[in-house]
Scaffold this active site. Structure first.
Site, mmCIF file in Angstrom:
data_model
loop_
_atom_site.group_PDB
_atom_site.id
_atom_site.type_symbol
_atom_site.label_atom_id
_atom_site.label_comp_id
_atom_site.label_asym_id
_atom_site.label_seq_id
_atom_site.Cartn_x
_atom_site.Cartn_y
_atom_site.Cartn_z
ATOM 1 N N HIS A 5 4.977 0.408 -0.503
ATOM 2 C CA HIS A 5 5.718 -0.517 0.357
ATOM 3 C C HIS A 5 4.896 -1.728 0.762
ATOM 4 C CE1 HIS A 5 3.814 2.470 3.189
ATOM 5 N NE2 HIS A 5 3.969 1.311 4.126
ATOM 6 N N HIS A 54 -1.491 -10.764 -1.183
ATOM 7 C CA HIS A 54 -0.774 -10.399 -2.777
ATOM 8 C C HIS A 54 -1.341 -9.356 -3.473
ATOM 9 C CE1 HIS A 54 1.730 -13.648 -1.062
ATOM 10 N NE2 HIS A 54 2.655 -13.154 -1.997
ATOM 11 N N HIS A 72 3.712 -5.111 3.503
ATOM 12 C CA HIS A 72 3.819 -5.686 4.738
ATOM 13 C C HIS A 72 3.360 -6.828 4.988
ATOM 14 C CE1 HIS A 72 4.254 -1.606 7.017
ATOM 15 N NE2 HIS A 72 3.240 -1.014 6.044
ATOM 16 N N GLU A 87 0.715 -4.452 12.161
ATOM 17 C CA GLU A 87 1.319 -3.998 10.641
ATOM 18 C C GLU A 87 2.977 -4.382 10.697
ATOM 19 O OE1 GLU A 87 0.634 -0.089 8.428
ATOM 20 O OE2 GLU A 87 2.575 0.279 9.157
ATOM 21 N N HIS A 97 0.897 -1.230 -0.248
ATOM 22 C CA HIS A 97 0.178 -0.001 0.029
ATOM 23 C C HIS A 97 0.996 1.345 0.122
ATOM 24 C CE1 HIS A 97 -0.279 1.072 4.760
ATOM 25 N NE2 HIS A 97 0.879 0.471 4.330
ATOM 26 N N CYS A 129 5.835 6.400 4.197
ATOM 27 C CA CYS A 129 4.556 5.604 3.746
ATOM 28 C C CYS A 129 3.718 6.405 2.495
ATOM 29 C CB CYS A 129 3.659 5.703 5.027
ATOM 30 S SG CYS A 129 4.407 4.582 6.326
#
Length: 141
Positions: A41, A78, A43, A125, A27, A37
């Site tokens: 990137h 994914h 997670h 996260e 996201h 952010c």
């Protein structure tokens, strides 16, 4: 997956089900105030879903664990969260991801004959940062 203990949600239901899972997703938060952010990137989100109810279904489940995983994992794993329709008007922050998971799970639960409720969604996260989403009582059936 490492076992985690999450904040408990007070309730008076006879049964409480908890399902842990993880989802790999990317996201970005397209705003300079988001700092790093704002760049794409990813997670590995660790998710815990708490469901409560007083009545079991014909098999003896509040809901099958696999159905809960299917609702969340198949939808988000994914993927780029920003591409999901529910994040077209709002940024896919961890808070919003937790809220959308709750909405998806609660919607499914309300199709069940025994009508359990999703009481809490925890989305971790990073190893040191997580969000807890709890609906208001009037949002539960």
């Amino acid at each position: 997956m490492m076992q985690q203990f999450y904040p408990q949600v007070p309730h008076t239901y006879r049964y409480e089900l908890n399902k842990d899972m993880h989802v790999a997703a990317a996201h970005f938060i397209p705003n300079d105030a988001a700092g790093q952010c704002k760049n794409m990137h990813g997670h590995t989100y660790f998710i815990n879903i708490t469901i409560g109810g007083d009545t079991l279904d014909e098999l003896g489940f509040l809901i099958n664990f696999k159905r809960i995983k299917d609702i969340v994992h198949k939808r988000f794993d994914h993927t780029v969260l920003n591409d999901h329709p529910e994040f077209k008007e709002v940024f896919p922050t961890t808070e919003r991801v937790a809220e959308q998971i709750w909405k998806a799970v609660q919607t499914e639960l309300q199709t069940q004959v025994n009508k359990p409720n999703c009481l809490q969604v925890v989305v971790r996260e990073t190893p040191t940062s997580y969000v807890v989403y709890r609906p208001k009582p009037e949002e539960l059936a």
